[in-house]
Design a protein around this motif. Structure first.
Motif, PDB file in Angstrom:
ATOM      1  N   THR A 143       0.890  -1.262  -0.118  1.00 14.41           N
ATOM      2  CA  THR A 143      -0.151  -0.136   0.061  1.00 14.41           C
ATOM      3  C   THR A 143       0.927   1.273   0.126  1.00 14.41           C
ATOM      4  N   THR A 144       2.257   1.244   0.288  1.00 13.77           N
ATOM      5  CA  THR A 144       2.918   2.016   0.213  1.00 13.77           C
ATOM      6  C   THR A 144       3.330   2.558  -1.352  1.00 13.77           C
ATOM      7  N   GLY A 145       3.577   1.466  -2.189  1.00 17.49           N
ATOM      8  CA  GLY A 145       4.133   2.051  -3.455  1.00 17.49           C
ATOM      9  C   GLY A 145       3.119   1.651  -4.643  1.00 17.49           C
ATOM     10  N   ILE A 146       1.891   1.213  -4.317  1.00 17.09           N
ATOM     11  CA  ILE A 146       0.900   1.092  -5.282  1.00 17.09           C
ATOM     12  C   ILE A 146      -0.510   1.556  -4.809  1.00 17.09           C
ATOM     13  N   ARG A 147      -1.215   2.067  -5.861  1.00 13.49           N
ATOM     14  CA  ARG A 147      -2.554   2.668  -5.298  1.00 13.49           C
ATOM     15  C   ARG A 147      -3.306   3.091  -6.563  1.00 13.49           C
ATOM     16  N   SER A 148      -4.871   3.090  -6.239  1.00 13.79           N
ATOM     17  CA  SER A 148      -5.404   3.623  -7.099  1.00 13.79           C
ATOM     18  C   SER A 148      -5.784   5.411  -6.988  1.00 13.79           C
ATOM     19  N   SER A 149      -5.345   5.900  -8.048  1.00 13.22           N
ATOM     20  CA  SER A 149      -5.377   7.353  -7.688  1.00 13.22           C
ATOM     21  C   SER A 149      -5.905   7.899  -9.211  1.00 13.22           C
ATOM     22  N   ASN A 150      -6.364   8.909  -8.888  1.00 12.76           N
ATOM     23  CA  ASN A 150      -6.739  10.179 -10.080  1.00 12.76           C
ATOM     24  C   ASN A 150      -5.535  11.399 -10.156  1.00 12.76           C
ATOM     25  N   PHE A 169      -6.745   5.486 -12.078  1.00 22.21           N
ATOM     26  CA  PHE A 169      -5.852   4.353 -12.518  1.00 22.21           C
ATOM     27  C   PHE A 169      -5.101   3.729 -11.298  1.00 22.21           C
ATOM     28  N   VAL A 170      -4.608   2.420 -11.636  1.00 18.16           N
ATOM     29  CA  VAL A 170      -3.798   1.763 -10.616  1.00 18.16           C
ATOM     30  C   VAL A 170      -2.174   2.400 -10.823  1.00 18.16           C
ATOM     31  N   LYS A 171      -1.330   2.745  -9.928  1.00 14.61           N
ATOM     32  CA  LYS A 171      -0.269   3.389 -10.236  1.00 14.61           C
ATOM     33  C   LYS A 171       0.805   2.917  -9.332  1.00 14.61           C
ATOM     34  N   ILE A 172       1.909   2.557  -9.621  1.00 13.93           N
ATOM     35  CA  ILE A 172       2.983   2.073  -8.829  1.00 13.93           C
ATOM     36  C   ILE A 172       3.849   3.509  -8.663  1.00 13.93           C
ATOM     37  N   LEU A 173       4.402   3.640  -7.576  1.00 10.00           N
ATOM     38  CA  LEU A 173       5.439   4.799  -7.188  1.00 10.00           C
ATOM     39  C   LEU A 173       6.834   4.301  -7.449  1.00 10.00           C
ATOM     40  N   VAL A 174       7.681   4.979  -7.960  1.00  8.15           N
ATOM     41  CA  VAL A 174       9.049   4.397  -8.255  1.00  8.15           C
ATOM     42  C   VAL A 174      10.001   5.613  -8.009  1.00  8.15           C
ATOM     43  N   GLU A 177       1.785  13.383  -5.702  1.00  9.29           N
ATOM     44  CA  GLU A 177       2.340  11.982  -5.406  1.00  9.29           C
ATOM     45  C   GLU A 177       3.550  12.306  -4.644  1.00  9.29           C
ATOM     46  N   SER A 178       4.233  11.013  -3.868  1.00 10.25           N
ATOM     47  CA  SER A 178       5.534  11.309  -3.212  1.00 10.25           C
ATOM     48  C   SER A 178       6.739  10.797  -4.088  1.00 10.25           C
ATOM     49  N   ALA A 179       6.471  10.189  -5.287  1.00  3.42           N
ATOM     50  CA  ALA A 179       7.498   9.687  -6.054  1.00  3.42           C
ATOM     51  C   ALA A 179       7.002   9.688  -7.396  1.00  3.42           C
ATOM     52  N   PRO A 180       8.141   9.711  -8.380  1.00  2.00           N
ATOM     53  CA  PRO A 180       7.696   9.397  -9.968  1.00  2.00           C
ATOM     54  C   PRO A 180       6.815   8.101 -10.003  1.00  2.00           C
ATOM     55  N   CYS A 181       5.677   8.099 -10.927  1.00  2.00           N
ATOM     56  CA  CYS A 181       4.927   7.252 -11.039  1.00  2.00           C
ATOM     57  C   CYS A 181       4.511   6.587 -12.490  1.00  2.00           C
ATOM     58  N   LEU A 182       4.056   5.276 -12.776  1.00  3.34           N
ATOM     59  CA  LEU A 182       3.506   4.924 -13.958  1.00  3.34           C
ATOM     60  C   LEU A 182       1.993   4.455 -13.565  1.00  3.34           C
ATOM     61  N   ALA A 183       1.312   4.331 -14.728  1.00  4.01           N
ATOM     62  CA  ALA A 183      -0.089   3.781 -14.515  1.00  4.01           C
ATOM     63  C   ALA A 183      -0.253   2.575 -15.546  1.00  4.01           C
ATOM     64  N   THR A 184      -1.411   1.898 -15.187  1.00  8.94           N
ATOM     65  CA  THR A 184      -1.782   0.853 -16.092  1.00  8.94           C
ATOM     66  C   THR A 184      -2.862   0.870 -16.423  1.00  8.94           C
ATOM     67  N   TYR A 185      -3.423   0.562 -17.558  1.00 11.46           N
ATOM     68  CA  TYR A 185      -4.846   0.859 -18.196  1.00 11.46           C
ATOM     69  C   TYR A 185      -5.326  -0.389 -18.349  1.00 11.46           C
ATOM     70  N   ASN A 237       1.174  -4.024 -17.874  1.00 13.45           N
ATOM     71  CA  ASN A 237       2.102  -3.061 -18.438  1.00 13.45           C
ATOM     72  C   ASN A 237       1.563  -1.733 -17.813  1.00 13.45           C
ATOM     73  N   PHE A 238       2.755  -0.960 -17.403  1.00 12.08           N
ATOM     74  CA  PHE A 238       2.589   0.332 -16.797  1.00 12.08           C
ATOM     75  C   PHE A 238       3.498   1.528 -17.595  1.00 12.08           C
ATOM     76  N   VAL A 239       3.017   2.727 -17.903  1.00 11.48           N
ATOM     77  CA  VAL A 239       3.486   3.689 -18.662  1.00 11.48           C
ATOM     78  C   VAL A 239       3.382   4.943 -17.933  1.00 11.48           C
ATOM     79  N   HIS A 240       4.315   5.835 -18.504  1.00 13.55           N
ATOM     80  CA  HIS A 240       4.081   7.123 -18.217  1.00 13.55           C
ATOM     81  C   HIS A 240       4.873   8.006 -19.179  1.00 13.55           C
ATOM     82  N   GLN A 241       4.056   9.052 -19.575  1.00 17.72           N
ATOM     83  CA  GLN A 241       4.913   9.969 -20.690  1.00 17.72           C
ATOM     84  C   GLN A 241       4.924  11.383 -20.067  1.00 17.72           C
TER      85      GLN A 241
END
Length: 152
Positions: free
Chosen positions: A37-44, A52-57, A73-81, A134-138
Motif C-alpha cells: 500500500t506504500t508503493g501501489i495505489r488507485s489514484s486520480n 488508475f492503478v499506479k506504482i510509485l518508483v 504524489e510522493s514519487a515518480p509514477c507509472l499507470a496501467t490501463y 504494462n505500466f507507462v508514463h509519458q
C-alpha cells in the motif's frame, strides 16, 4: 504540464505527415517497485476524474530527464490501463521486486511553413511490466522554437 502535453498531442495529430522524430536515448534500467500500500495505489492524481492503478518508483527520478511525479504524489509514477483494481497487481503478495524499466527520449519536430519556424518537443516515455500488467508514463517538454531549416 498538462497543457504542454495537450498542445503536443494536438500538434502531432495536425502535422503527423510532416512531423519528424528522432530517438535520442533508449535504455533499460532495473529499479525496485514496492507492491504494498506504500508503493501501489488507485489514484486520480494527475489524471483528472479517472482513477488508475499506479506504482510509485522513487528510483526513477535519478534515471530520467523529465519529471514523472504526478501532482500530489510522493514519487515518480507509472499507470496501467489494463486493470482498475490494485488487488489484481498485488496478488496477495505485497513485496518489493526489481523490474526492468525502458526509458526512451525522443526529439519531435513540427515544421510551420507559414511562420518558417520549427516547434521542437522532448518526449520521454517510461514503461515496465509488473506481474503481467504494462505500466507507462509519458512527459513532454516544449523546447524553444527554431528556424524551419533546423526542423530535421
Amino acid at each position: 504540464m498538462k497543457k504542454i502535453f495537450l498542445s503536443a498531442a494536438i500538434l502531432l495529430s495536425a502535422f503527423t505527415a510532416q512531423a519528424g522524430e528522432t530517438i535520442i536515448l533508449k535504455k533499460t534500467v532495473k529499479l525496485a517497485v514496492d507492491l504494498s500500500t506504500t508503493g501501489i495505489r488507485s489514484s486520480n492524481l494527475g489524471y483528472g476524474d479517472t482513477y488508475f492503478v499506479k506504482i510509485l518508483v522513487p528510483g526513477l527520478a535519478a534515471e530520467t530527464l523529465l519529471n514523472h511525479r504526478n501532482e500530489g504524489e510522493s514519487a515518480p509514477c507509472l499507470a496501467t490501463y489494463e486493470t482498475f483494481k490494485v488487488e489484481d497487481v498485488v496478488q496477495n503478495n505485497p513485496t518489493t521486486e526489481l523490474h526492468d524499466f525502458e526509458i526512451v527520449q525522443k526529439k519531435v519536430t513540427y515544421p510551420n511553413e507559414t511562420d518558417k519556424t520549427c516547434a521542437v518537443y522532448l518526449i520521454e516515455d517510461v514503461s515496465t511490466k509488473v506481474r503481467g500488467f504494462n505500466f507507462v508514463h509519458q512527459r513532454t517538454s516544449e523546447l524553444p522554437s527554431r528556424h524551419i531549416d533546423d526542423c530535421q
